[in-house]
Design an enzyme around this catalytic site. Sequence first.
Site, short mmCIF file in Angstrom:
data_model
loop_
_atom_site.label_atom_id
_atom_site.label_comp_id
_atom_site.label_asym_id
_atom_site.label_seq_id
_atom_site.Cartn_x
_atom_site.Cartn_y
_atom_site.Cartn_z
N TYR A 93 0.84 -1.20 0.00
CA TYR A 93 0.00 0.00 0.00
C TYR A 93 0.87 1.25 0.00
O TYR A 93 2.03 1.21 0.41
CB TYR A 93 -0.96 0.02 1.20
CG TYR A 93 -0.30 0.23 2.55
CD1 TYR A 93 -0.15 1.49 3.10
CD2 TYR A 93 0.19 -0.86 3.28
CE1 TYR A 93 0.46 1.68 4.34
CE2 TYR A 93 0.79 -0.68 4.52
CZ TYR A 93 0.92 0.59 5.04
OH TYR A 93 1.52 0.77 6.26
N CYS A 94 0.31 2.34 -0.51
CA CYS A 94 0.94 3.65 -0.41
C CYS A 94 -0.10 4.60 0.19
O CYS A 94 -0.95 4.17 0.98
CB CYS A 94 1.48 4.13 -1.75
SG CYS A 94 0.26 4.25 -3.07
N TRP A 95 -0.06 5.88 -0.16
CA TRP A 95 -1.01 6.83 0.44
C TRP A 95 -2.43 6.56 -0.02
O TRP A 95 -3.36 6.47 0.77
CB TRP A 95 -0.59 8.26 0.09
CG TRP A 95 -1.62 9.29 0.41
CD1 TRP A 95 -2.30 10.07 -0.47
CD2 TRP A 95 -2.11 9.65 1.71
NE1 TRP A 95 -3.18 10.90 0.18
CE2 TRP A 95 -3.09 10.66 1.53
CE3 TRP A 95 -1.83 9.23 3.00
CZ2 TRP A 95 -3.77 11.24 2.59
CZ3 TRP A 95 -2.52 9.81 4.07
CH2 TRP A 95 -3.47 10.81 3.85
#
Length: 358
Positions: A93-95
């Site tokens: 995941y990222c932002w």
Amino acid sequence: MIRRVTLPLSDDVVFDEIVDVRAPVEYAEDHVTGAINLPVLTDEERQKVGWIYKQESAFNARKVGAALVSKNISQHLEEHFSDKSKEYSVLLYCWRGGQRSGSMATVLSSIGWKVFVIEDGYRAYRRHVVERLEEQVANAAFVVLNGYTGAGKTLVLQAIEAQGGQMLDLEGLACHKGSVFGGDPENPQPQQKRFESLLFDSLSDFDLSRPIFLEAESAKIGRLNLPNTLWQKMKSAPVIEIDSPRQARADYLTKDYEEWLGDIERVQATLDRLRGFHSHQRLAEWKERTERGEWNALVLELLEEHYDRRYKVGGTGHFQVPSGKVKLDRHDSASVARCAEEVIEKGMALSFGEPLPC
């Protein structure tokens, strides 16, 4: 194969590890518990790309960003992923589940690994924590342990856990002992969002139909705020008072803060924060005690003249009138264990609306 998933995860989403590809500063603020940080952009690189985006163009920012991301993913492949087997699988995941996690996912999937990506990234996780934490608090059966400073509430909570009870250690999660003397420079407090994630994790492990014991705290522990739903639930929860004599409390606190109290400069600076409550003469006398190493006498006087006068246990403060009281005359392990056993018994009765055992 890349599969985008939503929270809460379904049972068929099985992976070997969770990887947060955001910058280290984002990870430090909060992250999915158990995730490791393999950033595709460092803090400095993220700032650089952002500056180019604002000052030049989105095209130039993407071009520079792509080069940096490719370089960092290559480094992670050579280091972290080099020993992974063919059966390895990962949750990324990222932002917001966009370009950064997508870049890492594309490379790992092309190698042949199974890759899951959290839809909407950390933002989805944060929403999940906030919503679920509110539900958990609403359904929890809290029993608050109250008592004057140094009564040993934290010791009793630890003994409750050792005896199979459920306890929520707010001060432990907040890395702060709750008073003006409670901070620890070597173990700093987490960020607010991280604190709330830790609360969510702790409550997720509990059986919400059984009592959960926790200590009476103010709405703020150090610089961290208790979620308002939790604070309101605590104020209406049944209370058990831990009743300990002042000298016993002074003895316990002197030992508990032994390493901290040895730092005269730090103690005196903390005493200065009490200027609005005590005269200059009294503060000077307390500082003289620190220079003479009279720690027990100092703690005893602070309890008598500061803490005990400002802390209300009998229900006139934020919390309910105690439904029961348990004596703790000494803070040795056997006494604390007996106290915890009695607290559990009373807490079970309070949770089920039964008369308290005598």
